[in-house]
Design a protein around this motif. Sequence first.
Motif, PDB file in Angstrom:
ATOM      1  N   GLY A 108       0.725  -1.244   0.082  1.00  0.00           N
ATOM      2  CA  GLY A 108      -0.072  -0.092  -0.048  1.00  0.00           C
ATOM      3  C   GLY A 108       0.958   1.421  -0.061  1.00  0.00           C
ATOM      4  O   GLY A 108       0.497   2.336  -0.657  1.00  0.00           O
ATOM      5  N   THR A 109       1.893   1.171   0.715  1.00  0.00           N
ATOM      6  CA  THR A 109       2.694   2.262   0.708  1.00  0.00           C
ATOM      7  C   THR A 109       3.948   2.505  -0.424  1.00  0.00           C
ATOM      8  O   THR A 109       4.671   3.552  -0.433  1.00  0.00           O
ATOM      9  CB  THR A 109       3.638   2.456   2.258  1.00  0.00           C
ATOM     10  N   GLY A 110       3.959   1.243  -1.018  1.00  0.00           N
ATOM     11  CA  GLY A 110       5.085   1.301  -2.094  1.00  0.00           C
ATOM     12  C   GLY A 110       6.455   0.922  -1.436  1.00  0.00           C
ATOM     13  O   GLY A 110       7.529   0.927  -2.183  1.00  0.00           O
ATOM     14  N   LEU A 111       6.431   1.027  -0.214  1.00  0.00           N
ATOM     15  CA  LEU A 111       7.964   0.336   0.457  1.00  0.00           C
ATOM     16  C   LEU A 111       8.417  -0.936  -0.018  1.00  0.00           C
ATOM     17  O   LEU A 111       9.592  -1.286  -0.037  1.00  0.00           O
ATOM     18  CB  LEU A 111       7.540   0.506   2.035  1.00  0.00           C
ATOM     19  N   ILE A 112       7.554  -1.809  -0.699  1.00  0.00           N
ATOM     20  CA  ILE A 112       8.115  -3.117  -1.151  1.00  0.00           C
ATOM     21  C   ILE A 112       8.805  -3.036  -2.212  1.00  0.00           C
ATOM     22  O   ILE A 112       9.933  -3.669  -2.249  1.00  0.00           O
ATOM     23  CB  ILE A 112       6.787  -3.852  -1.303  1.00  0.00           C
ATOM     24  N   ARG A 113       8.763  -1.847  -2.990  1.00  0.00           N
ATOM     25  CA  ARG A 113       9.691  -1.371  -4.205  1.00  0.00           C
ATOM     26  C   ARG A 113      11.083  -1.153  -3.496  1.00  0.00           C
ATOM     27  O   ARG A 113      12.172  -1.505  -4.139  1.00  0.00           O
ATOM     28  CB  ARG A 113       9.074  -0.376  -5.099  1.00  0.00           C
ATOM     29  N   THR A 114      11.080  -0.288  -2.855  1.00  0.00           N
ATOM     30  CA  THR A 114      12.143   0.018  -2.189  1.00  0.00           C
ATOM     31  C   THR A 114      13.144  -1.255  -1.587  1.00  0.00           C
ATOM     32  O   THR A 114      14.198  -1.172  -1.691  1.00  0.00           O
ATOM     33  CB  THR A 114      11.968   1.049  -1.064  1.00  0.00           C
ATOM     34  N   THR A 115      12.116  -2.199  -0.651  1.00  0.00           N
ATOM     35  CA  THR A 115      12.811  -3.230  -0.146  1.00  0.00           C
ATOM     36  C   THR A 115      13.489  -4.127  -1.059  1.00  0.00           C
ATOM     37  O   THR A 115      14.570  -4.469  -1.010  1.00  0.00           O
ATOM     38  CB  THR A 115      11.798  -4.121   0.636  1.00  0.00           C
ATOM     39  N   PHE A 116      12.741  -4.461  -2.368  1.00  0.00           N
ATOM     40  CA  PHE A 116      13.169  -5.326  -3.340  1.00  0.00           C
ATOM     41  C   PHE A 116      14.340  -4.542  -4.188  1.00  0.00           C
ATOM     42  O   PHE A 116      15.208  -5.434  -4.854  1.00  0.00           O
ATOM     43  CB  PHE A 116      12.037  -5.571  -4.326  1.00  0.00           C
ATOM     44  N   ALA A 117      14.304  -3.400  -4.302  1.00  0.00           N
ATOM     45  CA  ALA A 117      15.400  -2.787  -4.947  1.00  0.00           C
ATOM     46  C   ALA A 117      16.815  -2.821  -3.892  1.00  0.00           C
ATOM     47  O   ALA A 117      17.919  -3.042  -4.677  1.00  0.00           O
ATOM     48  CB  ALA A 117      15.070  -1.018  -5.238  1.00  0.00           C
ATOM     49  N   ALA A 118      16.664  -2.544  -2.987  1.00  0.00           N
ATOM     50  CA  ALA A 118      17.666  -2.674  -1.854  1.00  0.00           C
ATOM     51  C   ALA A 118      18.337  -4.173  -1.654  1.00  0.00           C
ATOM     52  O   ALA A 118      19.433  -4.402  -1.882  1.00  0.00           O
ATOM     53  CB  ALA A 118      17.501  -1.974  -0.681  1.00  0.00           C
ATOM     54  N   VAL A 119      17.419  -5.114  -1.914  1.00  0.00           N
ATOM     55  CA  VAL A 119      17.595  -6.464  -1.718  1.00  0.00           C
ATOM     56  C   VAL A 119      16.912  -7.144  -2.892  1.00  0.00           C
ATOM     57  O   VAL A 119      15.807  -7.609  -2.799  1.00  0.00           O
ATOM     58  CB  VAL A 119      17.219  -7.254  -0.502  1.00  0.00           C
ATOM     59  N   PRO A 120      17.453  -7.442  -3.994  1.00  0.00           N
ATOM     60  CA  PRO A 120      16.894  -8.020  -5.165  1.00  0.00           C
ATOM     61  C   PRO A 120      16.413  -9.481  -4.919  1.00  0.00           C
ATOM     62  O   PRO A 120      15.800  -9.972  -5.706  1.00  0.00           O
ATOM     63  CB  PRO A 120      18.121  -7.934  -6.128  1.00  0.00           C
ATOM     64  N   ALA A 121      17.255 -10.317  -3.834  1.00  0.00           N
ATOM     65  CA  ALA A 121      16.790 -11.538  -3.596  1.00  0.00           C
ATOM     66  C   ALA A 121      15.517 -11.626  -2.795  1.00  0.00           C
ATOM     67  O   ALA A 121      15.214 -11.425  -1.768  1.00  0.00           O
ATOM     68  CB  ALA A 121      17.727 -12.273  -2.855  1.00  0.00           C
ATOM     69  N   ARG A 122      14.384 -11.496  -3.908  1.00  0.00           N
ATOM     70  CA  ARG A 122      13.161 -11.410  -3.197  1.00  0.00           C
ATOM     71  C   ARG A 122      12.638 -12.628  -2.159  1.00  0.00           C
ATOM     72  O   ARG A 122      12.032 -12.195  -1.171  1.00  0.00           O
ATOM     73  CB  ARG A 122      11.874 -11.218  -4.504  1.00  0.00           C
ATOM     74  N   ARG A 123      13.067 -13.839  -2.806  1.00  0.00           N
ATOM     75  CA  ARG A 123      12.865 -14.778  -1.727  1.00  0.00           C
ATOM     76  C   ARG A 123      13.069 -14.787  -0.562  1.00  0.00           C
ATOM     77  O   ARG A 123      12.739 -15.324   0.492  1.00  0.00           O
ATOM     78  CB  ARG A 123      12.852 -16.292  -2.606  1.00  0.00           C
ATOM     79  N   SER A 124      14.584 -14.518  -0.486  1.00  0.00           N
ATOM     80  CA  SER A 124      15.031 -14.103   0.879  1.00  0.00           C
ATOM     81  C   SER A 124      14.425 -13.067   1.854  1.00  0.00           C
ATOM     82  O   SER A 124      14.205 -13.394   3.046  1.00  0.00           O
ATOM     83  CB  SER A 124      16.569 -13.787   0.603  1.00  0.00           C
ATOM     84  N   VAL A 125      13.854 -12.103   1.239  1.00  0.00           N
ATOM     85  CA  VAL A 125      13.081 -11.130   1.891  1.00  0.00           C
ATOM     86  C   VAL A 125      11.815 -11.828   2.439  1.00  0.00           C
ATOM     87  O   VAL A 125      11.609 -11.497   3.574  1.00  0.00           O
ATOM     88  CB  VAL A 125      13.078  -9.901   0.921  1.00  0.00           C
ATOM     89  N   MET A 126      11.311 -12.209   1.540  1.00  0.00           N
ATOM     90  CA  MET A 126       9.727 -12.830   1.717  1.00  0.00           C
ATOM     91  C   MET A 126      10.116 -14.061   3.254  1.00  0.00           C
ATOM     92  O   MET A 126       9.180 -14.187   4.039  1.00  0.00           O
ATOM     93  CB  MET A 126       9.241 -13.446   0.879  1.00  0.00           C
ATOM     94  N   ALA A 127      11.260 -14.840   3.200  1.00  0.00           N
ATOM     95  CA  ALA A 127      11.296 -15.746   3.667  1.00  0.00           C
ATOM     96  C   ALA A 127      11.904 -15.345   5.129  1.00  0.00           C
ATOM     97  O   ALA A 127      11.385 -15.867   6.276  1.00  0.00           O
ATOM     98  CB  ALA A 127      13.086 -16.693   3.282  1.00  0.00           C
ATOM     99  N   ALA A 128      12.574 -14.033   5.229  1.00  0.00           N
ATOM    100  CA  ALA A 128      12.816 -13.626   6.677  1.00  0.00           C
ATOM    101  C   ALA A 128      11.494 -12.790   7.215  1.00  0.00           C
ATOM    102  O   ALA A 128      11.155 -13.019   8.512  1.00  0.00           O
ATOM    103  CB  ALA A 128      13.603 -12.334   6.241  1.00  0.00           C
TER     104      ALA A 128
END
Length: 282
Positions: A108-128
């Motif tokens: 909703g805030t668009g923070l997810i784009r910033t998160t994935f831009a900083a850490v391209p390993a999306r699955r690692s982010v979601m696992a965390a």
Amino acid sequence: MTAATTTAVTTAEPAARFRDLLAAEWLKLWSLRSTVWAYAIGALVVVGFNVGATYDRYRYWSAHNAADRASFVSDGIALMYAYTTNAGTLMMLAAGAIGAAAITGEYGTGLIRTTFAAVPARRSVMAAKVCVLTTVMTGYGAVVAALSFWLSQAILARRDAGVSLSDPGSLRVVVASTLLAPVCGLVGMALGTLLRHGAAATVTVVVVLLVVPLVFADDRHWAAVIDHALPSSAWMRLVDTRYGSGIGLPYPWTEGGAWTVFALWALGAAAVAVLAVHRRDQ
């Protein structure tokens, strides 16, 4: 004639370690004041329902005949007040909504784009995210289940009708009620990851966890198979003493089957949350 050559030295940023991702997700979870309020209000309401139902039984204890009072403990009815059906329903709703909000808030805030831009390993982010949510919801569920059990049995003990944690079935009720929170929280996160919209995810959580079990009653075999595969029914199997003997039930099922359903829903929801973001436009 000499040509000047310039050598560019590029220093690659070190990849984020998984423990760093865990720390980041932990900070995100507690960065909003609404998170604390959601957990606190949910706990108070759930414990309040259990205590209220128990006190009502305590207050009108003399209204029941001697045979009913004598069988209250022997038939395991005291355990049904440790975590009532209404309280379990509220916990499923609260945990599912919290799990969904843990991911849809970023969309909703668009923070997810910033998160994935900083850490391209999306699955690692979601696992965390999954690890942090599971840990917090398990602790949350344990606190609520322990408080509900202790307070309800303390009230019943004043009528010599309470049970202790060492009595048969008590630990099963507490553990199953504890795990109800992380299982439903993971279901909410999985739905939030798929739908990426807070209201839609919350409505779908209600449908999956609360409405579908009302549609599939266990009076026919095919309906019982579907009903027994749902997390709410698995929880009921583990905490409701009526299922212990299977008396009066057309299609009884085992405790092991209920624990398996719990595990499969948790693992399946975690897998969906981790894998759904891979190669998907955010």
